[in-house]
Motif scaffolding. Structure first.
Motif, PDB file in Angstrom:
ATOM      1  N   PHE A   1       0.826  -1.216   0.000  1.00  0.00           N
ATOM      2  CA  PHE A   1       0.000   0.000   0.000  1.00  0.00           C
ATOM      3  C   PHE A   1       0.862   1.268   0.000  1.00  0.00           C
ATOM      4  CE2 PHE A   1      -3.314  -2.997   1.572  1.00  0.00           C
ATOM      5  CZ  PHE A   1      -4.236  -2.775   0.558  1.00  0.00           C
ATOM      6  N   ASN A   2       1.999   1.224   0.678  1.00  0.00           N
ATOM      7  CA  ASN A   2       2.906   2.377   0.655  1.00  0.00           C
ATOM      8  C   ASN A   2       3.438   2.634  -0.749  1.00  0.00           C
ATOM      9  OD1 ASN A   2       3.307   3.876   3.073  1.00  0.00           O
ATOM     10  ND2 ASN A   2       4.155   2.018   4.010  1.00  0.00           N
ATOM     11  N   SER A   3       3.737   1.543  -1.476  1.00  0.00           N
ATOM     12  CA  SER A   3       4.257   1.693  -2.843  1.00  0.00           C
ATOM     13  C   SER A   3       3.201   2.336  -3.738  1.00  0.00           C
ATOM     14  CB  SER A   3       4.628   0.334  -3.433  1.00  0.00           C
ATOM     15  OG  SER A   3       5.528  -0.314  -2.605  1.00  0.00           O
ATOM     16  N   ILE A   4       1.952   1.935  -3.554  1.00  0.00           N
ATOM     17  CA  ILE A   4       0.879   2.525  -4.363  1.00  0.00           C
ATOM     18  C   ILE A   4       0.744   4.017  -4.041  1.00  0.00           C
ATOM     19  CG2 ILE A   4      -1.597   2.490  -4.849  1.00  0.00           C
ATOM     20  CD1 ILE A   4      -1.525  -0.549  -4.313  1.00  0.00           C
ATOM     21  N   LEU A   5       0.808   4.348  -2.743  1.00  0.00           N
ATOM     22  CA  LEU A   5       0.691   5.768  -2.365  1.00  0.00           C
ATOM     23  C   LEU A   5       1.851   6.585  -2.932  1.00  0.00           C
ATOM     24  CD1 LEU A   5      -0.660   5.823   1.300  1.00  0.00           C
ATOM     25  CD2 LEU A   5      -1.813   6.588  -0.781  1.00  0.00           C
ATOM     26  N   ASP A   6       3.034   5.996  -2.972  1.00  0.00           N
ATOM     27  CA  ASP A   6       4.192   6.689  -3.566  1.00  0.00           C
ATOM     28  C   ASP A   6       3.921   7.004  -5.028  1.00  0.00           C
ATOM     29  OD1 ASP A   6       5.624   6.627  -1.250  1.00  0.00           O
ATOM     30  OD2 ASP A   6       6.838   4.877  -1.777  1.00  0.00           O
ATOM     31  N   LEU A   7       3.345   6.020  -5.714  1.00  0.00           N
ATOM     32  CA  LEU A   7       3.041   6.198  -7.135  1.00  0.00           C
ATOM     33  C   LEU A   7       1.989   7.306  -7.319  1.00  0.00           C
ATOM     34  CD1 LEU A   7       3.829   4.849  -9.829  1.00  0.00           C
ATOM     35  CD2 LEU A   7       1.802   3.414  -9.596  1.00  0.00           C
ATOM     36  N   ILE A   8       0.998   7.311  -6.449  1.00  0.00           N
ATOM     37  CA  ILE A   8      -0.052   8.336  -6.530  1.00  0.00           C
ATOM     38  C   ILE A   8       0.559   9.731  -6.335  1.00  0.00           C
ATOM     39  CG2 ILE A   8      -2.108   9.269  -5.332  1.00  0.00           C
ATOM     40  CD1 ILE A   8      -3.029   6.379  -4.909  1.00  0.00           C
TER      41      ILE A   8
END
Ligand code: FEO
Length: 170
Positions: free
Chosen positions: A134-141
């Motif tokens: 989930f942290n990786s997705i937020l980084d991408l966002i």
């Protein structure tokens, strides 16, 4: 053989995993209704994974002399503001589950229940992976933003996230 104290704590965790599954199911459904097909498919899979977490615990309790209980599940929220809102809430939820697993691990260690302590190591690893996901997705966002085309891109990427994670692990 489980002590009553550990059995109760494991049953509490069963209820939490069941809630996580329903929570993610509500997120998946909202995403699907909002045209976010990639995120919907990702969250449907997350929901199924949480059910597996619940089952694994329930069967462990039963195989260790206890009784795995099916709990009443509180109603999760069914509407969300945006794709980033969904992912932020999911991460927040994972952080809460990690706290709960850590408490459980600590309890098993203090009670000298090394079988349960050992069993729970799988959950410790799983929580690390889910937080990272989930942290990786937020980084991408954060990089792409979520206006107009950004939403389209993010939704597509989230849909592919599990494949990528799987490839990195193998
Ligand atoms: Fe089973 Fe994602 O906590």
């Amino acid at each position: 053989m489980l002590s009553k104290k550990i059995e109760t704590a494991l049953n509490d965790q069963i209820a939490k995993e069941a809630y996580a599954s329903n929570y993610y199911l509500a997120m998946a459904s909202w995403c699907e209704k909002s045209g976010l097909r990639g995120t919907a498919s990702f969250m449907y899979e997350q929901s199924e994974e949480e059910l597996e977490h619940m089952m694994k615990l329930l069967r462990y309790v039963n195989s260790t002399g206890g009784h795995g209980l099916v709990a009443e599940i509180p109603q999760p929220p069914n509407t969300f503001k945006s794709i980033s809102h969904v992912i932020e809430l999911a991460l927040e939820h994972e952080l809460a589950v990690t706290k709960s697993i850590n408490k459980l691990v600590e309890l098993c260690f203090n009670e000298k229940d090394y079988s349960s302590f050992n069993f729970l190591q799988w959950y410790v690893t799983e929580q690390h992976e889910e937080e990272h996901l989930f942290n990786s997705i937020l980084d991408l966002i954060k990089i792409t933003g979520t206006d107009g085309r950004g939403v389209y891109f993010i939704d597509n990427e989230i849909g592919k996230f599990r494949e990528k994670e799987g490839a990195e692990k193998s």
